[in-house]
Design an enzyme around this catalytic site. Structure first.
Site, PDB file in Angstrom:
ATOM      1  N   HIS A  35     -93.162  72.312  61.339  1.00 34.62           N
ATOM      2  CA  HIS A  35     -92.921  73.279  62.414  1.00 34.62           C
ATOM      3  C   HIS A  35     -91.448  73.327  62.838  1.00 34.62           C
ATOM      4  O   HIS A  35     -90.954  74.377  63.262  1.00 34.62           O
ATOM      5  CB  HIS A  35     -93.806  72.927  63.610  1.00 34.62           C
ATOM      6  CG  HIS A  35     -94.200  74.095  64.435  1.00 34.62           C
ATOM      7  ND1 HIS A  35     -95.375  74.148  65.143  1.00 34.62           N
ATOM      8  CD2 HIS A  35     -93.592  75.265  64.701  1.00 34.62           C
ATOM      9  CE1 HIS A  35     -95.472  75.302  65.781  1.00 34.62           C
ATOM     10  NE2 HIS A  35     -94.389  75.998  65.536  1.00 34.62           N
ATOM     11  N   THR A  90     -92.266  96.464  71.594  1.00 31.06           N
ATOM     12  CA  THR A  90     -93.401  97.394  71.499  1.00 31.06           C
ATOM     13  C   THR A  90     -93.277  98.540  72.496  1.00 31.06           C
ATOM     14  O   THR A  90     -94.018  99.521  72.419  1.00 31.06           O
ATOM     15  CB  THR A  90     -94.730  96.676  71.776  1.00 31.06           C
ATOM     16  OG1 THR A  90     -94.722  96.180  73.126  1.00 31.06           O
ATOM     17  CG2 THR A  90     -94.951  95.522  70.795  1.00 31.06           C
ATOM     18  N   TYR A 140    -100.940  74.913  68.886  1.00 31.96           N
ATOM     19  CA  TYR A 140    -101.376  76.103  69.631  1.00 31.96           C
ATOM     20  C   TYR A 140    -102.677  75.791  70.364  1.00 31.96           C
ATOM     21  O   TYR A 140    -103.758  75.768  69.776  1.00 31.96           O
ATOM     22  CB  TYR A 140    -101.570  77.301  68.705  1.00 31.96           C
ATOM     23  CG  TYR A 140    -100.323  77.753  67.981  1.00 31.96           C
ATOM     24  CD1 TYR A 140     -99.047  77.380  68.422  1.00 31.96           C
ATOM     25  CD2 TYR A 140    -100.412  78.560  66.853  1.00 31.96           C
ATOM     26  CE1 TYR A 140     -97.906  77.798  67.752  1.00 31.96           C
ATOM     27  CE2 TYR A 140     -99.269  78.988  66.180  1.00 31.96           C
ATOM     28  CZ  TYR A 140     -98.023  78.605  66.628  1.00 31.96           C
ATOM     29  OH  TYR A 140     -96.899  79.020  65.963  1.00 31.96           O
ATOM     30  N   ARG A 174     -91.433  89.196  70.892  1.00 33.79           N
ATOM     31  CA  ARG A 174     -92.441  88.679  71.837  1.00 33.79           C
ATOM     32  C   ARG A 174     -93.006  89.808  72.698  1.00 33.79           C
ATOM     33  O   ARG A 174     -93.274  89.637  73.880  1.00 33.79           O
ATOM     34  CB  ARG A 174     -91.875  87.555  72.705  1.00 33.79           C
ATOM     35  CG  ARG A 174     -91.341  86.390  71.886  1.00 33.79           C
ATOM     36  CD  ARG A 174     -91.128  85.144  72.702  1.00 33.79           C
ATOM     37  NE  ARG A 174     -90.529  84.082  71.909  1.00 33.79           N
ATOM     38  CZ  ARG A 174     -91.183  83.286  71.070  1.00 33.79           C
ATOM     39  NH1 ARG A 174     -92.483  83.431  70.906  1.00 33.79           N
ATOM     40  NH2 ARG A 174     -90.556  82.350  70.392  1.00 33.79           N
ATOM     41  N   GLY A 175     -93.150  90.966  72.075  1.00 34.38           N
ATOM     42  CA  GLY A 175     -93.749  92.104  72.763  1.00 34.38           C
ATOM     43  C   GLY A 175     -92.742  93.089  73.342  1.00 34.38           C
ATOM     44  O   GLY A 175     -93.077  94.240  73.611  1.00 34.38           O
TER      45      GLY A 175
END
Length: 327
Positions: free
Chosen positions: A123, A210, A56, A206-207
């Protein structure tokens, strides 16, 4: 904050964790000051389960966390990952070889400014290295005291079994949400059989779940979601109809659509610990409050029946990235 047991580790972690990737990577412009404030507030709210990875921001996210860990390390159950490496042309590949993972662990410890990692994940599963070799080398890090517990990410049921036979696996991190439920078929049952906690990443799609993104054109030009099949305009518009329907259910309970999506996951089992990502205090508070939302079995059924009336449009990853999951 409610707390849940992390698989066979016996450790208690916040029922809602904090995904930290977006603070350094993938979701548009950074805001280091707000990110640090979000990290500090998370601990004040009892959100003690932090998730990062060495990829990241190519180590940047671990360094961001170190600024808060310097004074509050004992308050955090810290998870990081290794396995993605970057070539000179910026393309990535998986390397879970014993030689590399030991170097990766040392580098993560240095960036994080700590002498131990609470939960260390591979990962992805490296098809060029037997999972038994990878986990065997990870187990040596446990013996050395550098790592406390081991995890895998996006592993298949078969890989889980092989790995757990070498050393106890405490957690499996996989994408899991109202939009992505593939693990329910085989992977989640095996994780439960082996007492491995399920850590859903991207629990808010991933949003998308929402109900705050109405048009993908509004995303930052550097936002990696612009490259995802599910966020292409036509697919996104179709999926927006699903989100709008979920929003109506959420409104009846006086909660946000995102809180409904998180509460649904929490209601699927005590072994499920979602890690919604954010770099903003506003959304952190909203996500954390989802732990206090109690959905009845009828509520869960209503949500799932609603979802059955729709078809999710677009894959969750590009074709190349999909080849790296469920291995």
């Amino acid at each position: 904050m409610q707390y849940r047991t992390l698989g066979k580790s016996g450790e208690k972690v916040s029922a809602i964790g904090l995904g930290c990737m977006g603070m350094a990577f993938a979701y548009g412009q950074r805001d280091d000051q707000e990110s640090q404030a979000t990290l500090e507030l998370s601990l004040d709210l009892g959100v003690n389960f932090w998730d990062t990875a060495d990829m990241y921001g190519q180590g940047l996210n671990e360094e961001q966390l170190a600024k808060v860990l310097a004074t509050r390390r004992k308050d955090v159950f810290l998870a990081t990952k290794f396995g993605f490496r970057v070539r000179e042309d910026n393309s990535t590949y998986i390397d879970c070889s014993p030689a590399y993972l030991k170097k990766a662990c040392e580098a993560s410890l240095k960036r994080l400014g700590t002498d131990h990692i609470d939960l260390y994940y591979a990962h992805r599963v490296d098809v060029n290295v037997p999972i038994e070799e990878t986990v065997g080398a990870m187990a040596e890090l446990v013996k050395e005291g550098k790592v406390r517990y081991l995890g895998l990410s996006e592993a298949s049921a078969a890989s889980l079994r092989k790995a757990d036979a070498v050393h106890p696996i405490a957690a499996l991190q996989s994408e899991y949400s109202l939009f992505v439920r593939g693990i329910e078929q085989e992977i989640l049952p095996v994780a439960r059989e082996l007492n491995i906690a399920m850590i859903p990443y991207s629990p808010l799609g991933r949003g998308a779940l929402t109900n705050t993104i109405k048009d993908v054109k509004g995303l930052d030009e550097n936002d990696f979601r612009r490259s995802l099949p599910r966020f292409q305009q036509e697919a996104f518009e179709k999926n927006l109809a699903i989100v709008n329907a979920l929003a109506e259910l959420a409104a009846k309970k006086n909660i946000t659509t995102g809180q409904l999506a998180l509460a649904w996951l929490l209601a699927k089992g005590e072994d499920i610990i979602p890690i919604p990502g954010t770099k903003r205090r506003k959304y952190l508070q909203e996500n954390a409050a989802a732990a206090d939302v109690n959905l009845s079995s009828d509520d869960v059924l209503a949500i799932e029946q609603l979802m059955e009336g729709y078809e999710i449009s677009g894959e969750r990853y590009s074709e190349g990235s999909l080849k790296l999951v469920n291995r």
